[in-house]
Structure formats: C-alpha cells, structure tokens
Design a protein around this motif. Structure first.
Motif, mmCIF file in Angstrom:
data_model
loop_
_atom_site.group_PDB
_atom_site.id
_atom_site.type_symbol
_atom_site.label_atom_id
_atom_site.label_comp_id
_atom_site.label_asym_id
_atom_site.label_seq_id
_atom_site.Cartn_x
_atom_site.Cartn_y
_atom_site.Cartn_z
ATOM 1 N N LEU A 239 59.784 22.819 31.872
ATOM 2 C CA LEU A 239 60.404 24.120 31.624
ATOM 3 C C LEU A 239 61.772 23.961 30.965
ATOM 4 C CD1 LEU A 239 60.454 27.197 31.925
ATOM 5 C CD2 LEU A 239 61.474 26.883 34.174
ATOM 6 N N PHE A 240 62.665 23.230 31.633
ATOM 7 C CA PHE A 240 64.021 23.090 31.112
ATOM 8 C C PHE A 240 64.041 22.302 29.800
ATOM 9 C CE2 PHE A 240 64.681 23.677 35.694
ATOM 10 C CZ PHE A 240 65.575 24.741 35.671
ATOM 11 N N GLY A 241 63.268 21.207 29.764
ATOM 12 C CA GLY A 241 63.227 20.404 28.553
ATOM 13 C C GLY A 241 62.572 21.133 27.399
ATOM 14 N N GLY A 242 61.519 21.880 27.704
ATOM 15 C CA GLY A 242 60.851 22.653 26.648
ATOM 16 C C GLY A 242 61.777 23.690 26.050
ATOM 17 N N PHE A 282 72.580 24.438 19.920
ATOM 18 C CA PHE A 282 72.491 23.002 20.168
ATOM 19 C C PHE A 282 73.065 22.659 21.539
ATOM 20 C CE2 PHE A 282 73.964 18.618 19.930
ATOM 21 C CZ PHE A 282 72.832 17.976 19.420
ATOM 22 N N LEU A 283 74.206 23.262 21.873
ATOM 23 C CA LEU A 283 74.830 23.010 23.169
ATOM 24 C C LEU A 283 73.936 23.486 24.311
ATOM 25 C CD1 LEU A 283 77.292 22.043 24.765
ATOM 26 C CD2 LEU A 283 78.279 24.336 24.490
ATOM 27 N N VAL A 284 73.356 24.682 24.165
ATOM 28 C CA VAL A 284 72.456 25.217 25.192
ATOM 29 C C VAL A 284 71.248 24.300 25.363
ATOM 30 C CG1 VAL A 284 70.859 27.100 25.722
ATOM 31 C CG2 VAL A 284 73.170 27.616 24.945
ATOM 32 N N GLY A 285 70.725 23.787 24.242
ATOM 33 C CA GLY A 285 69.574 22.892 24.304
ATOM 34 C C GLY A 285 69.876 21.614 25.050
ATOM 35 N N VAL A 286 71.026 21.011 24.752
ATOM 36 C CA VAL A 286 71.403 19.774 25.426
ATOM 37 C C VAL A 286 71.598 20.016 26.919
ATOM 38 C CG1 VAL A 286 73.211 18.027 25.637
ATOM 39 C CG2 VAL A 286 72.411 18.735 23.370
ATOM 40 N N ILE A 287 72.274 21.113 27.280
ATOM 41 C CA ILE A 287 72.502 21.426 28.694
ATOM 42 C C ILE A 287 71.170 21.656 29.414
ATOM 43 C CG2 ILE A 287 73.462 23.151 30.267
ATOM 44 C CD1 ILE A 287 75.774 23.495 28.321
ATOM 45 N N ILE A 289 68.198 20.388 28.714
ATOM 46 C CA ILE A 289 67.523 19.108 28.922
ATOM 47 C C ILE A 289 68.182 18.339 30.059
ATOM 48 C CG2 ILE A 289 67.050 16.852 27.875
ATOM 49 C CD1 ILE A 289 66.669 18.298 25.214
ATOM 50 N N LEU A 290 69.507 18.349 30.112
ATOM 51 C CA LEU A 290 70.198 17.672 31.208
ATOM 52 C C LEU A 290 69.869 18.305 32.559
ATOM 53 C CD1 LEU A 290 73.711 17.057 29.584
ATOM 54 C CD2 LEU A 290 71.880 15.400 29.957
ATOM 55 N N LEU A 291 69.771 19.654 32.590
ATOM 56 C CA LEU A 291 69.373 20.327 33.823
ATOM 57 C C LEU A 291 67.970 19.911 34.240
ATOM 58 C CD1 LEU A 291 70.734 23.965 33.364
ATOM 59 C CD2 LEU A 291 71.455 22.302 35.077
ATOM 60 N N GLY A 292 67.089 19.783 33.260
ATOM 61 C CA GLY A 292 65.731 19.340 33.546
ATOM 62 C C GLY A 292 65.706 17.949 34.149
ATOM 63 N N LEU A 293 66.537 17.044 33.643
ATOM 64 C CA LEU A 293 66.604 15.689 34.188
ATOM 65 C C LEU A 293 67.151 15.694 35.614
ATOM 66 C CD1 LEU A 293 67.928 13.808 31.023
ATOM 67 C CD2 LEU A 293 65.600 13.798 31.935
ATOM 68 N N VAL A 294 68.177 16.513 35.851
ATOM 69 C CA VAL A 294 68.716 16.635 37.209
ATOM 70 C C VAL A 294 67.647 17.186 38.151
ATOM 71 C CG1 VAL A 294 70.404 17.837 38.652
ATOM 72 C CG2 VAL A 294 71.105 16.880 36.450
ATOM 73 N N ALA A 295 66.910 18.211 37.695
ATOM 74 C CA ALA A 295 65.841 18.790 38.517
ATOM 75 C C ALA A 295 64.766 17.750 38.817
ATOM 76 C CB ALA A 295 65.235 20.001 37.814
ATOM 77 N N GLU A 296 64.429 16.904 37.846
ATOM 78 C CA GLU A 296 63.448 15.842 38.066
ATOM 79 C C GLU A 296 63.920 14.887 39.163
ATOM 80 O OE1 GLU A 296 60.427 14.713 36.601
ATOM 81 O OE2 GLU A 296 60.232 16.785 35.906
#
Length: 331
Positions: A239-242, A282-287, A289-296
């Motif tokens: 979800l977050f990464g997509g 771009f900033l929203v996208g990077v954030i 993806i980082l949220l997705g990694l933290v959630a993982e």
C-alpha cells in the motif's frame, strides 16, 4: 469443535443503563437455555451503567448460578463489552444478544440449530425491524449494502447483535472503536463458514437508543481500518510503497511537462507551479516508501515477538502427534 455437535453455550450481553429490561431478559434467557441439552452461562457485562443496573446484576447473579457479571470501571462502549464477554466465556459456543429486549431469546435455538449444520457463524437478520424507518432502517440498509460490497461478506444486517459464533473463530480477535459489527468479517478471514437467519425484532420497550447519527461516520472509518488490515496487514509495503511509486512517477511526469513547456511554449520554469508540484510529489513518494518500510518492520516485530504466524491451520490430517499435542487444530 467442528464435528457438528454443540457443547457449552456462553451468552454475552452488553449492558448500559438497562435497569428496567434486565430482569425480563434474564428470565427469558434462562427459560430458553434450560430447554436445551447444553450447559450454559450468561455473561452480563456492565458497561459503566449510571442507573441501578449494577445492583440489579448483583441480585440476579446471586439468584441464578448461571448468571455471571463483568463490571467495567467506566463506560467503554459496546465493542469493549462484547470483547470482555468473549474473553471471559468458558464454553465453545458464544451467543451475543442486546439487553434492550429488541432481540428475542426464543430465536437462539434456531440459530444454534443452523450452527449445527456446519457453520461457524450464524448472524441474525432483522428483516422486519421495529425502528424508525428514516432514521434507523433506511440508513441501516444503505450501510449494510456498503459494508457487504466493500468487505465481500454478504450479510443483510451487520448491526444485529444477535449472533452465534464458535468460540474458536472469535477468541483471538481484538476489536476497537465500533468494530463489533465487523466480527463476521474477521471470522471470514480465518476461513469461517458464515450464514444468516431472519430473527424477530421487537420495538424498544424502555428508554431510548444510545446511538446517534454520528455512529455512521465511526462505522465508515472503522471499515477503512478493517479493510486495510485485511488487505495489507501482512504486507503494508504494497500500500505505502505502491502509493509512493505512483507519486514519484507523477513527480517525474510533472517535471517533464514543465521542461516541455519551457522548450516548446517558452514558459519559464519560474512562471509555472509545476516544478514545485514535482518536488512535493517526489517528497511525498519517498516518505510513503519509508513509511511502508517502517510498517514492514513493525509487522515482523509483531509476528516474531508474539510467536504468531501469518497463517491459520484448520486441521492436520495423518500427522504423527508429538506427546502432549493434538492432531487436529480447530482454529
């Protein structure tokens, strides 16, 4: 148990300011349950009532050994009361029913009989509701259709408290907010077999409903949480990464558009907000993806710290059991 036979029955009743209906309800429940061959208990959960409900509950528990009382320190809501009932139930079958006498205890044997046909959840359907047509019935029909469409679990009446569950499909569920109405959805995640049965619905005899129109917004928000947990709990990066990748692609497309405008329309980059929009995307996208990694990482921490697994086993067949273990797992 999945062998088609029922054993003990635990009836869970959330109670909030229902002093005038409690004695009648308990009398009807005991009369119905004593006609069944199963042992039973009635769990009355006092959800911080401000009338004389608690004193009456104490009296009822002294007069009937099957009546048990769970008393909350304050009002936590119906979801918490039902969860407390499930947590304190000691039998294999859990029956939930409201305390306001609008549900009819006489329907319980019919629901139990349906459960014996091999189902794990039998949900009551108030096909002939005795509530306000505009304020309650019309809104409820729209909400039920919406929930059924979004969740994929087709029920006519999610709001009916009168339901029967095998304890094995609800004992591990944790609920918050107004999520008690979504218990069948949680059960379906675990492979539960779900059906519904029309039940009697009576007009309210005492007091007024404790629910207002604000409940609709709470239900919608809770449904969003439920669907997120269903689809992305194990892999939140999807979800977050997509979303993050889509945002980054949109950022590059935006900056490309601004360059094309500069080359062919002679519009300076400082004359258009597109570069700023591209940077924001771009900033929203990077954030994201980082949220997705933290959630993982949080999901992995949950599974590993709890000793939980990302799957549920209904039954193990032809496995050699270790000493002290069971061959069949009824989950």
């Amino acid at each position: 148990m999945m062998d088609g036979t029922l054993s003990g029955i635990s009836v869970v009743v959330p109670v909030y300011n229902e002093e005038r209906s409690l004695s009648i309800l308990v009398e009807k429940l005991i009369a119905v349950l004593r006609e069944l061959p199963n042992r039973f208990e009635i769990l009355l959960v006092n959800d911080g009532s401000q009338d004389g409900s608690l004193a009456l509950l104490r009296s009822l528990s002294r007069a009937n050994r099957e009546v048990k009382v769970v008393d909350f320190r304050r009002n936590y809501g119906q979801t918490a009361a039902l969860m407390a009932g499930i947590d304190h139930a000691t039998n294999d079958i859990v029956v939930m029913i409201d305390a306001d006498l609008q549900n009819d205890p006489a329907d319980i044997p019919r629901l139990l009989a349906k459960l014996e046909e091999g189902y794990d959840v039998v949900s009551g359907w108030r096909r002939e509701r005795k509530d306000s047509e505009l304020k309650r019935n019309w809104v409820s029909r729209i909400a039920n259709r919406f929930i059924s469409r979004v969740s994929g679990v087709k029920l006519h009446d999610y709001g009916c408290t009168l339901k029967v569950y095998r304890r094995s499909v609800v004992s591990g569920i944790r609920l918050y907010g107004e999520m008690h109405r979504f218990i069948p959805i949680y059960a379906e995640w675990q492979g539960a077999r779900i059906t519904e049965l029309p039940v009697t619905h009576h007009a309210r005899q005492f007091g007024a409903s404790n629910y207002g129109m604000e409940r609709i917004f709470k239900v919608v928000l809770d449904l969003l949480v439920v669907m997120f947990l269903r689809r992305y709990f194990a892999k939140p990066i999807y979800l977050f990464g997509g979303f993050g990748l889509i945002s980054i692609i949109a950022a590059f497309a935006t900056i490309a558009l601004s360059i094309l405008l500069r080359l062919f329309a002679h519009i300076s980059l400082i004359q258009t907000p597109l570069p700023l929009l591209a940077a924001l995307l771009f900033l929203v996208g990077v954030i994201s993806i980082l949220l997705g990694l933290v959630a993982e990482m949080l999901v992995r921490t949950y599974y590993e710290s709890q000793g939980a697994r990302a799957y549920l086993v209904r039954e193990l067949i032809n496995f050699q059991a270790d000493p002290g273990s069971t061959v069949q797992e009824d989950i």
